[in-house]
Write a protein that holds these residues in place. Structure first.
Motif, PDB file in Angstrom:
ATOM      1  N   ARG A  97       0.853  -1.176   0.000  1.00  0.00           N
ATOM      2  CA  ARG A  97       0.000   0.000   0.000  1.00  0.00           C
ATOM      3  C   ARG A  97       0.898   1.238   0.000  1.00  0.00           C
ATOM      4  O   ARG A  97       1.876   1.286   0.747  1.00  0.00           O
ATOM      5  N   GLN A  98       0.548   2.207  -0.810  1.00  0.00           N
ATOM      6  CA  GLN A  98       1.321   3.444  -0.874  1.00  0.00           C
ATOM      7  C   GLN A  98       0.400   4.627  -0.563  1.00  0.00           C
ATOM      8  O   GLN A  98      -0.651   4.787  -1.191  1.00  0.00           O
ATOM      9  N   ILE A  99       0.800   5.416   0.416  1.00  0.00           N
ATOM     10  CA  ILE A  99       0.021   6.589   0.812  1.00  0.00           C
ATOM     11  C   ILE A  99       0.673   7.818   0.183  1.00  0.00           C
ATOM     12  O   ILE A  99       1.828   8.142   0.487  1.00  0.00           O
ATOM     13  N   GLU A 104      -2.821  17.560   3.166  1.00  0.00           N
ATOM     14  CA  GLU A 104      -3.269  16.184   3.382  1.00  0.00           C
ATOM     15  C   GLU A 104      -2.346  15.387   4.308  1.00  0.00           C
ATOM     16  O   GLU A 104      -2.562  14.196   4.533  1.00  0.00           O
ATOM     17  N   SER A 121      -2.980  11.604   5.852  1.00  0.00           N
ATOM     18  CA  SER A 121      -2.144  10.480   5.409  1.00  0.00           C
ATOM     19  C   SER A 121      -1.488   9.793   6.594  1.00  0.00           C
ATOM     20  O   SER A 121      -1.396   8.554   6.647  1.00  0.00           O
ATOM     21  N   PHE A 174      -4.049   7.649   8.442  1.00  0.00           N
ATOM     22  CA  PHE A 174      -4.276   6.378   7.746  1.00  0.00           C
ATOM     23  C   PHE A 174      -3.099   5.429   7.963  1.00  0.00           C
ATOM     24  O   PHE A 174      -3.283   4.222   8.172  1.00  0.00           O
ATOM     25  N   PHE A 175      -1.893   5.989   7.917  1.00  0.00           N
ATOM     26  CA  PHE A 175      -0.707   5.170   8.161  1.00  0.00           C
ATOM     27  C   PHE A 175      -0.769   4.510   9.537  1.00  0.00           C
ATOM     28  O   PHE A 175      -0.480   3.320   9.692  1.00  0.00           O
TER      29      PHE A 175
END
Length: 333
Positions: free
Chosen positions: A57-59, A66, A70, A73-74
């Motif tokens: 997964r790449q944020i 943002e 981000s 979410f991480f």
């Protein structure tokens, strides 16, 4: 992945009790390579094992506004994992993310996690085979991987600023690919290093120096039986330096275990192959002086070694003369 091997690589015993699916592989791309509070991790690459798959997964932070979202979410992903795997993450990635979490008033849940930073064991186990310890170098020399048209890391910050100005995704598509390959290479490198400690003989064509490096790390980690097994396979190596190093290390293992006959056999073998070997001469002389009390034999061993002094360092010559004088005083007495 052998978790005991990962524990030894990281020098963190708690990894012994975890599973490889607990790992979060982490790599960031940033607006600068020097770190600092002005540096933004605009792309956070994460990878983990799930069933028989490896998930990436790449944020991507599309704009500075943002960043908090981000990072939030991480953290949602990171809280499901129990240890980190990075490459130079202790010095860069993890510290940078921790700083950004603090700046965004978010809880830093990374600092308490066990952490395997692959840079350090790579240097230790494979540094003799490479000019540097960069991930791309290890990919080519050790893993046999060649990236086609890969984006140099020095260009990545500029690509992000071009994206901010233009919103043209063509500027960052190569950054995403570079980051994805970094994460995948960390997985491959983790496997390779783990196998070096688990059973390096299963690696295709292991170099004698690789096995020697693995044995040294095992000794430092207290895994003496494993190190002994490796060293016993190296004492007759065709590589003279490896044979010399392995004999020295193995003889000390035997000595500390009280296996004097085995230690003496190695010291005598070393002197037979290399009559001026200072280490072997001193160890044998100490044996005859202190345990057999055969002072003349000890004297002759040191005297014979000194006849090869033209090949020795000043410190070695001084050490031998000091021992010779000690033995002489005991003979006179």
């Amino acid at each position: 992945i052998n978790m005991q091997a990962l524990s030894l690589l990281a020098n963190q015993p708690e990894l012994n009790y975890l599973h490889y699916t607990d790992a979060l592989f982490l790599d960031t791309e940033t607006t600068g390579l020097s770190g600092g509070t002005g540096t933004l991790p605009f792309l956070i690459g994460m990878g983990w094992f799930e069933g028989e798959s490896f998930i990436i997964r790449q944020i991507f932070v599309r704009d500075f506004t943002e960043e908090r979202a981000s990072l939030t979410f991480f953290l949602e992903v990171a809280k499901t994992k129990r240890f980190l795997v990075t490459f130079n993450g202790k010095a860069f990635d993890v510290g940078l993310i921790a700083a950004r979490l603090i700046m965004n008033r978010l809880h830093d849940s990374l600092s308490g996690l066990p952490h395997l930073d692959l840079l350090h064991p790579s240097r230790r186990l494979l540094g003799h085979r490479t000019d540097n310890s960069r991930l791309c170098t290890l990919e080519g020399v050790i893993l046999g991987i060649r990236r086609e048209g890969d984006l140099p890391g020095s260009e990545i910050p500029r690509r992000y600023f071009d994206w901010l100005k233009s919103r043209d995704a063509r500027f960052v598509v190569d950054v995403f690919e570079h980051n994805r390959l970094d994460v995948l290479s960390m997985v491959s490198l983790t496997m390779y290093l783990a196998e070096m400690l688990d059973d390096p003989r299963i690696i295709d064509c292991p170099e004698p120096h690789d096995l020697m490096a693995a044995s040294k790390l095992l000794i430092d980690r207290g895994r003496i039986p494993d190190a002994r097994c490796l060293l016993e396979s190296l004492i007759d190596s065709d590589n003279a330096n490896v044979a010399r190093e392995s004999r020295k290390a193995l003889s000390l293992i035997y000595k500390r275990a009280g296996l004097w006959d085995k230690a003496i056999d190695i010291w005598e073998l070393m002197i037979t192959d290399e009559p001026g070997n200072v280490f072997a001469a001193e160890e044998l002389a100490k044996w005859y002086e202190h345990r057999k009390r055969d002072f003349k034999k000890a004297h002759n061993l040191v005297h014979q070694a000194l006849s090869f002094s033209r090949h020795m360092s000043a410190a070695e010559i001084e050490s031998l003369h000091h021992r010779l004088n000690r033995i002489k005083s005991r003979i006179d007495f």
